[in-house]
Write an enzyme that holds these catalytic residues in place. Structure first.
Site, PDB file in Angstrom:
ATOM      1  N   CYS A   1      40.899  16.571  25.892  1.00 50.84           N
ATOM      2  CA  CYS A   1      40.600  17.712  25.016  1.00 50.84           C
ATOM      3  C   CYS A   1      41.808  18.020  24.136  1.00 50.84           C
ATOM      4  O   CYS A   1      42.924  18.160  24.633  1.00 50.84           O
ATOM      5  CB  CYS A   1      40.251  18.931  25.876  1.00 50.84           C
ATOM      6  SG  CYS A   1      40.069  20.441  24.923  1.00 50.84           S
TER       7      CYS A   1
ATOM      8  N   CYS B   1      27.766  20.059  22.581  1.00 51.89           N
ATOM      9  CA  CYS B   1      29.230  19.999  22.634  1.00 51.89           C
ATOM     10  C   CYS B   1      29.729  18.563  22.516  1.00 51.89           C
ATOM     11  O   CYS B   1      30.657  18.261  21.772  1.00 51.89           O
ATOM     12  CB  CYS B   1      29.730  20.618  23.934  1.00 51.89           C
ATOM     13  SG  CYS B   1      28.875  19.973  25.403  1.00 51.89           S
TER      14      CYS B   1
ATOM     15  N   PHE C   1       0.845  -1.201   0.000  1.00 46.02           N
ATOM     16  CA  PHE C   1       0.000   0.000   0.000  1.00 46.02           C
ATOM     17  C   PHE C   1       0.873   1.241   0.000  1.00 46.02           C
ATOM     18  O   PHE C   1       0.486   2.277   0.513  1.00 46.02           O
ATOM     19  CB  PHE C   1      -0.855   0.039   1.277  1.00 46.02           C
ATOM     20  CG  PHE C   1      -1.917  -1.037   1.363  1.00 46.02           C
ATOM     21  CD1 PHE C   1      -2.691  -1.380   0.257  1.00 46.02           C
ATOM     22  CD2 PHE C   1      -2.149  -1.694   2.569  1.00 46.02           C
ATOM     23  CE1 PHE C   1      -3.674  -2.361   0.364  1.00 46.02           C
ATOM     24  CE2 PHE C   1      -3.134  -2.666   2.677  1.00 46.02           C
ATOM     25  CZ  PHE C   1      -3.900  -3.009   1.569  1.00 46.02           C
TER      26      PHE C   1
ATOM     27  N   CYS D   1       4.054   2.102  -2.342  1.00 44.05           N
ATOM     28  CA  CYS D   1       5.068   2.555  -3.295  1.00 44.05           C
ATOM     29  C   CYS D   1       4.770   4.010  -3.642  1.00 44.05           C
ATOM     30  O   CYS D   1       3.684   4.323  -4.113  1.00 44.05           O
ATOM     31  CB  CYS D   1       5.060   1.704  -4.559  1.00 44.05           C
ATOM     32  SG  CYS D   1       6.214   2.333  -5.788  1.00 44.05           S
TER      33      CYS D   1
END
Ligand code: FAD
Ligand code: FMN
Ligand code: SF4
Lengths: 447, 413
Positions: free
Chosen positions: B347, B387, B139, B141
């Site tokens: 860091c 971040c 049902f 495409c």
């Protein structure tokens, strides 16, 4: 590989090939093109199948990758540290047409570690109901043959003259290139398959092949490697001349041994073993280390990785030269005189093809000379394996299936090839195991 | 390997050796392809959607596909303009029959699409006669050239219910209704299918999308002789959307039907995500188009290891475990908040988190230019963790919890 090394600190770092972080592993496996009929896999003499294990990594099937390595190459951990990958799998990597090859050995190290950390299920134990096979020499070839035979349910006994298994990898390859723990882990896997190792037995004790067969072995695999170093006639009879095997065996673990501190050392040879000796000498605090080879820099048979390391360690390359004369006092060499050389014919690196270049004479002061110009098998084999066909330099002659001229007697690894690599020895051992199995199957069928 | 296979599962009364199936698409276009997929280890195949050429003759456009790339990552999504099968029904039925005969223990699912009641009924009967174990109703495409087919049907509750009922009346096989995501809420459509008698829901089919535009011709891609269209988008990029729909379906008490999950699945982890959100069956197309059938080996081995390592004996123990935690956002606990924590050792001083926080969050990240290190101003951090997501060092930024009854937090004014 490490690129910034303080020469005095080399003894402090655990390993030249560092581990990859998980991020790096993901990035690297995502770079892989997952080639159809992966050329890297075709490039591995032991059939480790990097194409498959990298795909497994790429799709987060890390344990599966560890299984692939362990099942295909019983020295998969060792190979990840010492394989000259630039000449094998990574040489074939398709992505080289576009960028750097995939760091295959880095991925392999990660996966082997992963398999250990997250405990892979134990390996299948041999039911030992397929017959008895004796293997002489527990180096890479012998261990690999033993593992494959155990997988095929044979009862395998390894006879090893040394106290520990591992062959060259155990006693000669410098510790900074191969962590001992990695070798031990691979051997633990082998032993878990139900393979026995009988230590400290050299060929004279074992007797001859006929004796072994009489004791009930159905087949014998000879993998005794090479242990007799070649020597230059020019250096014969002097006290401070050694060969690379004796040299590396002593220095392998202990770079703090005082004998080499501030000494001048000349290494003769340009292969990997010469580079190992040179780097080790430098690490042990030698003041000047010379590497004298007929090959010019770009022709050195050693791997680029080792050459780079030697440069970082301040090894002085006398590439494209040969020793012509020795100055000695009381059988003690004090000075070597050499001359630069060229090749008469291109692409032929045999000593007989070297041509001296007049006016390029040089001389160096030396305290120790290490010869690293190759090895051949021990003479003991001729007695042990009486009747086995042997070539001029003592290597055993086999067919492509590793069978010798004697029925039930097979051989592989360096004792046949005359000196190759660990991964090649592993491949030989695997293929020989198949041949032994085929041979015994045929024998069983005829009974 | 004496343990029972932990991956075997029952879906709509049919036993699958593992939940991994091809979804209906070119990866299951004909018998030889499906046979290779079975050989590779796939537990089931949803065959390329069947249609009746007497009602509508499919001609595919070309180029048929366009890739959605991001930076150096290629094909993170795939746009296709493909319709249902363009092969004659006779050939397809012969292939289905051969597959069932050759692989009796593998699951064969026939996907069908009709244009009216008769078509749907005929295709369902034909599928059953050919030996299919289940039928899936397409049902969904989004690019059928026929005006009364595909996702237009899937957006029409009434049509979905009607056609499902027609099929249920025509066959005894269990029926799966395949949903389009090109709709605001999937649950009402799924309920319509249930009213029609559907035994299960599969989702998602592709999402209508435009992936690129040629900057010389100003034609969106794929450029089909000067034109283009918003057509079916699939692959890794759609997985988050598919996960949302699958959990919606699973969490609907009223629906209460098994779900077959589709959308961006490549690895056992992707499959596990969908299982945890309530799927009992897994379907894959784009990953196979990209990497081949071989990927199923890693799905099987990876998921089996995951389960063995945790002593999970059956997939039933996993299904829906994460869906239970999905609530309406109004129910979130806002008393407990978090703030970012930077590991100064890890860091590397690139400042990406600083830029993102400054321009895209709450200016809580401080950048020490002299040391090239960042530091979190906890009085300003709202705990969004932008971040953390932009940091190139994967384990550098983490977070800690703050109880706002005892500590001030920037998220609460
Ligand atoms: C210094 C050095 C560095 C190398 N570096 C590398 C490298 O980085 N990468 C690489 O791939 N290859 C390297 N190689 C080559 C590699 O080590 C060999 O190709 C490989 O070990 C050959 O395996 P093998 O099993 O045939 O022989 P070996 O490793 O030599 O093993 C033979 C075994 O047989 C035993 N044995 C011998 N005689 C008897 C006897 N009479 N009775 C009982 N046991 C006996 C020996 O003790 C030994 O354990 C290096 C070699 C050397 C010398
Ligand atoms: C080229 C292509 C053709 C497709 N054809 C069909 C189809 O005929 N019938 C159908 O139900 N879904 C079809 N689909 C949708 C897929 O079955 C699947 O639902 C969708 O691609 C999402 O899954 P994926 O991300 O794993 O590809 C097609 C998808 C693609 C990419
Ligand atoms: S993928 Fe195959 S069918 Fe498609 S364009 Fe390329 S060659 Fe043609």
């Amino acid at each position: 590989m490490k690129t910034n090394i303080d020469p005095v600190k080399i003894s402090e770092f655990k390993c030249m090939r560092e581990p990859l972080s998980l991020e790096a592993v993901i990035r690297e496996s995502n770079r892989c093109l997952l080639c159809h009929e992966a050329p890297c896999s075709a490039g591995c003499p032991a059939g480790t199948d990097p194409g498959r294990f990298i795909r497994q990594i790429r799709f987060y099937n890390y344990k599966g990758a560890a299984r692939t390595i362990r099942n295909n190459n019983i020295l998969g951990g060792v190979c990840a540290f010492i394989c000259p990958v630039e000449k094998l799998c990574e040489k074939e990597c398709s992505i080289k047409a576009l960028e750097d090859p995939i760091n295959i050995n880095g991925l392999q190290r990660f996966v082997v570690e992963y398999g250990k950390a997250f405990s892979l299920e134990p390996m299948k134990v041999s039911s030992k109901n397929m017959g008895h096979v004796a293997i002489i020499g527990a180096g890479p070839a012998g261990m690999s043959c033993a593992s494959s035979l155990a997988t095929l349910d044979y009862d395998v006994t390894l006879y090893e003259q040394e106290q520990q298994a591992g062959g060259i990898a155990r006693y000669y390859i410098p510790a900074f290139r191969l962590p001992e723990e990695t070798l031990n882990d691979d051997i633990t896997n082998l032993l878990s398959q139900g393979v026995k190792i009988s230590h400290g037995k050299n060929l004279t004790y074992i007797g001859t092949i006929t004796d072994l067969m009489k004791r009930g072995f159905d087949a014998v695999f000879i993998s005794t490697g090479l242990s007799k170093p070649f020597r230059l006639e020019l250096l014969e009879g002097y006290i401070n001349v050694t060969d690379y095997l004796s040299f590396l065996r002593n220095i392998r673990h202990d770079f703090t041994a005082p004998e080499l501190k501030n000494k001048n050392i000349a290494i003769i040879g340009g292969g990997s073993v010469a580079l190992d000796a040179a780097v080790s000498a430098s690490a042990a605090g030698a003041s000047r280390v010379y590497l004298i080879s007929l090959e010019h820099l770009k022709e050195l048979p050693a791997d680029q990785e080792e050459i780079n390391l030697a440069r970082l360690m301040n090894v002085i390359f006398k590439a494209g030269s040969q020793i012509t004369r020795v100055v000695a006092e009381d059988k003690q060499i004090t000075r070597l005189t050499g001359i630069e050389t060229d090749w008469k014919e291109p692409d032929n690196y045999h000593p007989s093809n070297a041509r001296q270049i007049q006016g390029t004479e040089f001389s160096i002061n030396v305290d120790l000379v290490v010869q690293a110009i190759g090895t051949c098998p021990d003479d003991k084999i001729t007695r042990f394996a009486r009747g086995v066909e042997i070539m001029g330099k003592g290597t055993i002659v086999t067919g492509s299936d590793f069978s010798t001229n004697l029925p039930g007697v097979f051989a592989g690894g360096d004792v046949v090839s005359g000196g190759a690599t660990i991964v090649q020895a592993v491949g030989d051992g695997k293929k020989a195991a198949e041949s032994i199995h085929n041979y015994l199957n045929k024998r069983r069928a005829n009974q | 390997m004496s343990k029972p296979n932990p991956l075997q599962i029952n879906f709509c009364g049919v036993r699958f050796e593992n939940p991994f199936c091809l979804s209906s698409s070119p990866v299951g276009n004909h018998a030889e392809m499906c046979a290779r997929a079975y050989d590779a280890g796939w537990g089931g195949v949803v065959y390329k959607t069947l249609g009746l050429e007497k009602s509508f003759r499919v001609v595919m456009p070309s180029p048929r596909l366009n890739a959605y790339n991001y930076g150096d990552k290629r094909v993170i999504g795939l746009q296709n303009t493909e319709q249902i099968t363009d092969r004659p029904i006779r050939d397809n039925l012969r292939d289905l029959a051969w597959l069932k005969k050759s692989y009796p223990n593998k699951v064969l699912i026939s996907s069908i699409m009709g244009y009216d009641d008769e078509d749907w009924a005929e295709l369902a009967k034909m599928s059953e006669d050919a030996g299919a174990d289940l039928v899936e109703l397409n049902f969904s495409c989004p690019q059928m050239a026929h005006k009364h087919a595909g996702h237009r049907v899937g957006q029409d509750f009434h049509a979905v219910e009607m056609f499902t009922r027609v099929v249920k009346n025509a066959t005894r096989l269990p029926v799966i209704a395949k949903m389009t995501p090109n709709i605001t809420d999937m649950v009402p459509v799924a309920l319509a299918a249930k009213d029609g008698g559907a035994d299960a829901i599969s989702a998602i089919n592709t999402i209508k999308a435009i992936t690129n535009i040629d900057l010389d011709s100003f034609t969106p891609m794929p450029d089909i002789h000067g034109n283009s269209a918003a057509t079916g988008f699939s692959g890794p990029a759609v997985k988050p959307i598919a996960m949302r729909f699958v959990s919606d379906l699973y969490n609907s008490k009223q629906l209460n039907l098994p779900v077959s999950a589709i959308g961006g699945i490549e690895t056992w982890i992707d499959a596990l995500h969908f299982l945890l959100l309530g799927a009992t069956n897994i379907q894959v197309t784009t990953a196979i188009m990209r990497y081949g059938y071989r990927i199923v080996e890693d799905m099987i081995e990876g998921l089996t290891d995951f389960m063995n390592d945790r002593n999970i004996g059956s997939l039933d123990e996993l299904i829906g475990q994460a869906a239970r935690m999905i609530v309406d956002p109004s129910e979130f606990d806002t008393r407990h908040q978090v703030v970012a924590v930077v590991d100064p050792e890890k860091c590397i001083g690139c400042g990406q988190c600083f830029i993102s926080c400054r321009d895209g969050a709450n200016q809580a990240m401080k950048f020490n230019a002299a040391k090239r290190k960042v530091e979190v101003d906890e009085t300003r951090c709202v705990g969004c963790l932008l971040c953390k997501h932009v940091c190139p060092v994967w384990d550098c930024i983490s977070h800690k919890e703050v109880d706002t009854l005892t500590t001030r937090h920037a998220a609460i004014f």
